[in-house]
Scaffold this motif. Structure first.
Motif, PDB file in Angstrom:
ATOM      1  N   ALA A  26     -13.230   4.102  -3.957  1.00 51.03           N
ATOM      2  CA  ALA A  26     -12.678   5.462  -3.507  1.00 51.03           C
ATOM      3  C   ALA A  26     -11.915   5.047  -2.138  1.00 51.03           C
ATOM      4  CB  ALA A  26     -13.831   6.396  -3.098  1.00 51.03           C
ATOM      5  N   PHE A  27     -12.047   4.448  -1.511  1.00 54.11           N
ATOM      6  CA  PHE A  27     -11.064   3.741  -0.475  1.00 54.11           C
ATOM      7  C   PHE A  27      -9.282   2.954  -1.031  1.00 54.11           C
ATOM      8  CE2 PHE A  27      -9.923  -0.259   2.797  1.00 54.11           C
ATOM      9  CZ  PHE A  27      -8.936   1.136   3.507  1.00 54.11           C
ATOM     10  N   LYS A  28      -9.739   2.538  -2.049  1.00 49.45           N
ATOM     11  CA  LYS A  28      -8.774   1.859  -2.172  1.00 49.45           C
ATOM     12  C   LYS A  28      -7.698   3.014  -2.463  1.00 49.45           C
ATOM     13  CE  LYS A  28     -10.515  -3.127  -2.902  1.00 49.45           C
ATOM     14  NZ  LYS A  28     -10.430  -3.897  -3.658  1.00 49.45           N
ATOM     15  N   GLN A  29      -8.180   3.586  -4.033  1.00 44.49           N
ATOM     16  CA  GLN A  29      -6.813   4.551  -4.090  1.00 44.49           C
ATOM     17  C   GLN A  29      -6.907   5.427  -3.301  1.00 44.49           C
ATOM     18  OE1 GLN A  29      -6.710   4.557  -7.106  1.00 44.49           O
ATOM     19  NE2 GLN A  29      -6.198   5.995  -7.639  1.00 44.49           N
ATOM     20  N   ALA A  30      -7.388   5.969  -2.195  1.00 44.62           N
ATOM     21  CA  ALA A  30      -7.462   7.201  -1.096  1.00 44.62           C
ATOM     22  C   ALA A  30      -5.941   6.014  -0.249  1.00 44.62           C
ATOM     23  CB  ALA A  30      -8.135   6.988  -0.141  1.00 44.62           C
ATOM     24  N   TRP A  31      -5.823   5.130  -0.246  1.00 48.40           N
ATOM     25  CA  TRP A  31      -5.426   3.999   0.551  1.00 48.40           C
ATOM     26  C   TRP A  31      -4.311   3.984   0.081  1.00 48.40           C
ATOM     27  CZ3 TRP A  31      -4.664   3.263   5.366  1.00 48.40           C
ATOM     28  CH2 TRP A  31      -3.761   2.087   6.151  1.00 48.40           C
ATOM     29  N   LYS A  32      -4.241   3.267  -1.505  1.00 46.61           N
ATOM     30  CA  LYS A  32      -2.787   3.822  -2.618  1.00 46.61           C
ATOM     31  C   LYS A  32      -2.305   5.369  -2.531  1.00 46.61           C
ATOM     32  CE  LYS A  32      -3.975   2.083  -6.113  1.00 46.61           C
ATOM     33  NZ  LYS A  32      -3.887   1.826  -7.376  1.00 46.61           N
ATOM     34  N   HIS A  36       1.526   4.589  -0.691  1.00 48.83           N
ATOM     35  CA  HIS A  36       1.748   4.146  -1.854  1.00 48.83           C
ATOM     36  C   HIS A  36       1.942   2.062  -1.704  1.00 48.83           C
ATOM     37  CE1 HIS A  36       2.972   8.142  -2.750  1.00 48.83           C
ATOM     38  NE2 HIS A  36       3.250   8.085  -0.881  1.00 48.83           N
ATOM     39  N   ALA A  37       0.731   1.598  -1.274  1.00 50.98           N
ATOM     40  CA  ALA A  37       0.366   0.034  -1.165  1.00 50.98           C
ATOM     41  C   ALA A  37      -0.179  -0.015  -2.293  1.00 50.98           C
ATOM     42  CB  ALA A  37       0.378  -0.319   0.131  1.00 50.98           C
ATOM     43  N   GLU A  38      -0.594  -1.212  -2.594  1.00 48.85           N
ATOM     44  CA  GLU A  38      -1.048  -1.973  -3.398  1.00 48.85           C
ATOM     45  C   GLU A  38      -2.429  -2.171  -2.804  1.00 48.85           C
ATOM     46  OE1 GLU A  38      -1.549  -1.341  -6.695  1.00 48.85           O
ATOM     47  OE2 GLU A  38      -0.077  -0.201  -6.950  1.00 48.85           O
ATOM     48  N   ASP A  39      -2.400  -3.156  -1.754  1.00 44.14           N
ATOM     49  CA  ASP A  39      -2.943  -4.169  -1.279  1.00 44.14           C
ATOM     50  C   ASP A  39      -3.791  -3.422   0.355  1.00 44.14           C
ATOM     51  OD1 ASP A  39      -0.833  -4.280   0.063  1.00 44.14           O
ATOM     52  OD2 ASP A  39      -1.474  -6.524   0.736  1.00 44.14           O
ATOM     53  N   THR A  40      -4.579  -2.666   1.201  1.00 43.51           N
ATOM     54  CA  THR A  40      -5.094  -3.365   2.034  1.00 43.51           C
ATOM     55  C   THR A  40      -5.428  -3.832   2.655  1.00 43.51           C
ATOM     56  OG1 THR A  40      -7.981  -3.237   0.759  1.00 43.51           O
ATOM     57  CG2 THR A  40      -7.124  -0.871   0.977  1.00 43.51           C
ATOM     58  N   PRO A  41      -5.167  -2.980   4.438  1.00 45.11           N
ATOM     59  CA  PRO A  41      -5.161  -4.268   5.453  1.00 45.11           C
ATOM     60  C   PRO A  41      -6.575  -4.667   5.626  1.00 45.11           C
ATOM     61  CG  PRO A  41      -4.896  -2.346   6.490  1.00 45.11           C
ATOM     62  CD  PRO A  41      -4.660  -2.113   5.126  1.00 45.11           C
ATOM     63  N   ASN A  42      -6.011  -6.165   6.252  1.00 43.22           N
ATOM     64  CA  ASN A  42      -7.028  -7.087   6.350  1.00 43.22           C
ATOM     65  C   ASN A  42      -6.649  -6.753   8.441  1.00 43.22           C
ATOM     66  OD1 ASN A  42      -8.033  -7.438   4.565  1.00 43.22           O
ATOM     67  ND2 ASN A  42      -7.362  -9.402   4.380  1.00 43.22           N
ATOM     68  N   ALA A  43      -7.978  -6.219   9.438  1.00 47.66           N
ATOM     69  CA  ALA A  43      -7.344  -7.041  10.457  1.00 47.66           C
ATOM     70  C   ALA A  43      -6.947  -8.045  11.116  1.00 47.66           C
ATOM     71  CB  ALA A  43      -9.288  -6.467  11.282  1.00 47.66           C
ATOM     72  N   TRP A  50      -1.357  -2.550  14.825  1.00 44.66           N
ATOM     73  CA  TRP A  50      -2.843  -1.709  15.490  1.00 44.66           C
ATOM     74  C   TRP A  50      -3.013  -0.335  14.422  1.00 44.66           C
ATOM     75  CZ3 TRP A  50      -6.370  -3.756  18.298  1.00 44.66           C
ATOM     76  CH2 TRP A  50      -6.209  -4.526  18.610  1.00 44.66           C
ATOM     77  N   ARG A  51      -2.019   1.041  14.074  1.00 43.07           N
ATOM     78  CA  ARG A  51      -2.151   2.005  14.127  1.00 43.07           C
ATOM     79  C   ARG A  51      -2.823   1.610  12.319  1.00 43.07           C
ATOM     80  NH1 ARG A  51       2.604   6.325  12.380  1.00 43.07           N
ATOM     81  NH2 ARG A  51       1.030   7.949  12.650  1.00 43.07           N
ATOM     82  N   GLU A  52      -1.995   0.961  11.713  1.00 42.60           N
ATOM     83  CA  GLU A  52      -2.501   0.425  10.118  1.00 42.60           C
ATOM     84  C   GLU A  52      -3.897  -0.328  10.190  1.00 42.60           C
ATOM     85  OE1 GLU A  52      -0.099  -0.295   6.366  1.00 42.60           O
ATOM     86  OE2 GLU A  52       0.485  -1.965   8.076  1.00 42.60           O
TER      87      GLU A  52
END
Length: 88
Positions: A26-32, A36-43, A50-52
């Motif tokens: 669900a998180f990956k879909q919501a982030w996409k 409109h990006a395929e990958d989710t950010p790592n810290a 920082w915002r992202e």
């Protein structure tokens, strides 16, 4: 330990694992959808702001908490329906 609580323990573990997988998807879909990006950010990704990073972490935490609460409540309700007692 109550019998209903003992019976709920393995069910709760299985539901927790399934809920974690569901929340991750669900998180990956919501982030996409949001970015409109395929990958989710790592810290630790230096190319992300920082915002992202903080937005992604906040969204992920909210989704995981919501899914966990829903799965826990559904499992407890089902356990009461089957055993007649609340597993608390």
């Amino acid at each position: 330990m109550k019998a209903s609580k003992a019976a709920y323990k393995p069910v709760g573990l299985a539901l927790g694992a399934a809920g974690g997988l569901l929340a991750g998807m669900a998180f990956k879909q919501a982030w996409k959808i949001l970015t409109h990006a395929e990958d989710t950010p790592n810290a630790t990704d230096e190319n992300r702001t920082w915002r992202e990073i903080l937005l992604a972490a906040t969204l992920q935490g909210a989704i995981f908490a919501g899914v966990k609460a829903a799965v826990d409540r559904a499992g407890a309700t089902t356990t009461r329906r089957v055993t007649g007692t609340w597993p608390g």
